[in-house]
Scaffold this motif. Structure first.
Motif, PDB file in Angstrom:
ATOM      1  N   HIS A  37       1.117  -1.090  -0.561  1.00  0.00           N
ATOM      2  CA  HIS A  37       0.506   0.384   0.319  1.00  0.00           C
ATOM      3  C   HIS A  37       0.839   1.360  -0.094  1.00  0.00           C
ATOM      4  O   HIS A  37       1.643   1.865   0.102  1.00  0.00           O
ATOM      5  N   GLN A  39       0.511   5.465   0.336  1.00  0.00           N
ATOM      6  CA  GLN A  39       0.384   6.107   1.377  1.00  0.00           C
ATOM      7  C   GLN A  39       0.846   6.925   1.010  1.00  0.00           C
ATOM      8  O   GLN A  39       2.394   7.746   0.705  1.00  0.00           O
ATOM      9  N   PRO A  78      -4.981   3.631  -3.044  1.00  0.00           N
ATOM     10  CA  PRO A  78      -3.890   2.985  -1.537  1.00  0.00           C
ATOM     11  C   PRO A  78      -4.973   1.940  -0.646  1.00  0.00           C
ATOM     12  O   PRO A  78      -4.686   1.052  -0.036  1.00  0.00           O
TER      13      PRO A  78
END
Length: 336
Positions: A37, A39, A78
């Motif tokens: 993921h 960010q 995300p």
């Protein structure tokens, strides 16, 4: 439907094998890869009386001036890690996500938990328009590069995309290339593997009147350097129970058209013969079955072929696969 006792006698290139076909349990293996993921933040667009749609200055942090790979990361949602396509949403703090995940997170930013509202990240959408990116299957061999908004459409039909497992006994979620799926069918589904272009199977089933929607058997053949799946099953066609046999090619549709196959069943001075082109495993087992693209045997005829007191199904299905001398017409019609 329980298999009861299904006996399969296979003759491959004049070699005869006797073996019992058991009822298999299906094993699922989570092979799906989860991308990390990413960010990132972008400040809320400031208008100040001017139109900032063409500006990417609202993207802050270390990716404000970034190579193409980093920009690509900015365009990853995300939540699902897929590439984001308009509309791209953002919260008041500048965190972005795709429209599909906006619904999944109940309109709450997954990063800061603020309410998302209906703010579009127009700057990121504009950045996307300027990008050219490789197909996501480039590691599998696809050399193509596409404008960002054309990439998604290509990936849906890319010939290098992974194949779904062709086993039809249950919903198997495994995907992969052909060598991987062949090993998966052999090791996990315990599918019979044969080498040769001819076959001779005998299907035996007690209580043939108890026909349900079910798959009975899958056999894989290796010939001409390719793999073919022979399906044999029973299901309801309207109100009538039928038996069906058909072959699928483990590869793309364009390659499948290079081959043909025949299936034959009969006894007592009668026979049914089917000839056709194998369907690619890109077409699901159910799609092929529901299009009736194969040898279909009505139950009464199947019991006639079985002889005796008609209380037991005994069908002998023979067939062969051959390679066409020329590629068939590219506009060949395939049943829906």
């Amino acid at each position: 439907m329980e298999s009861d006792s299904i006996e399969c006698v296979s003759s491959i290139d004049e070699i005869v094998e006797d073996h019992e076909i058991p009822h298999h349990n299906i094993h699922h293996h989570p092979h799906a890869r989860h991308a990390p993921h990413h960010q990132f933040s972008s400040s809320k667009p400031h208008h100040n009386g001017t139109n900032n749609v063409n500006s990417i200055s609202n993207i802050v942090g270390p990716t404000a001036i970034a190579p193409a790979a980093s920009v690509h990361e900015l365009l990853e949602c995300p939540v699902c890690t897929n590439s984001m396509y308009p509309p791209i949403h953002q919260c008041h703090n500048g965190h972005t996500l795709c429209s599909t995940c906006k619904i999944r997170v109940h309109n709450r930013c997954p990063t800061c938990r603020q309410e998302l509202g209906d703010i579009r990240c127009l700057a990121l959408e504009k950045v996307a328009e300027s990008l050219e990116l490789p197909c996501k299957y480039y590691k599998l061999g696809c050399p193509e590069i596409f404008p960002y908004y054309s990439k998604l459409k290509h990936e849906g039909i890319c010939i290098y995309r992974p194949y779904n497992c062709p086993y039809a006994g249950s919903e198997c979620s495994i995907v992969g290339d052909i060598p991987f799926l062949v090993a998966h069918l052999r090791d996990d589904h315990k599918v019979d593997m044969h080498t040769g272009c001819t076959f001779n199977h005998r299907y035996v089933k007690s209580n043939p009147r108890e026909v349900e929607n079910a798959t009975w058997m899958l056999t894989v053949f290796h010939c001409f350097g390719q793999y073919f799946c022979l399906h044999f099953e029973a299901f309801q066609l309207g109100m009538a129970p039928v038996y069906m046999a058909f072959i699928r090619f483990m590869g793309d549709e364009t390659e499948a058209r290079n081959y043909s196959y025949s299936l034959e069943v009969g006894a007592n001075g009668r026979k049914l013969i089917w000839e056709g082109t194998p369907r690619s495993i890109r077409d699901s087992h159910r799609k092929v079955r529901d299009s009736h693209d194969g040898l279909i045997i009505q139950r009464n005829m199947a019991l006639f072929f079985s002889g005796g007191d008609r209380k037991e199904l005994k069908l002998r299905v023979t067939g062969r696969i051959w390679k066409e001398q020329q590629n068939p017409d590219a506009n060949m019609c395939i049943p829906n």
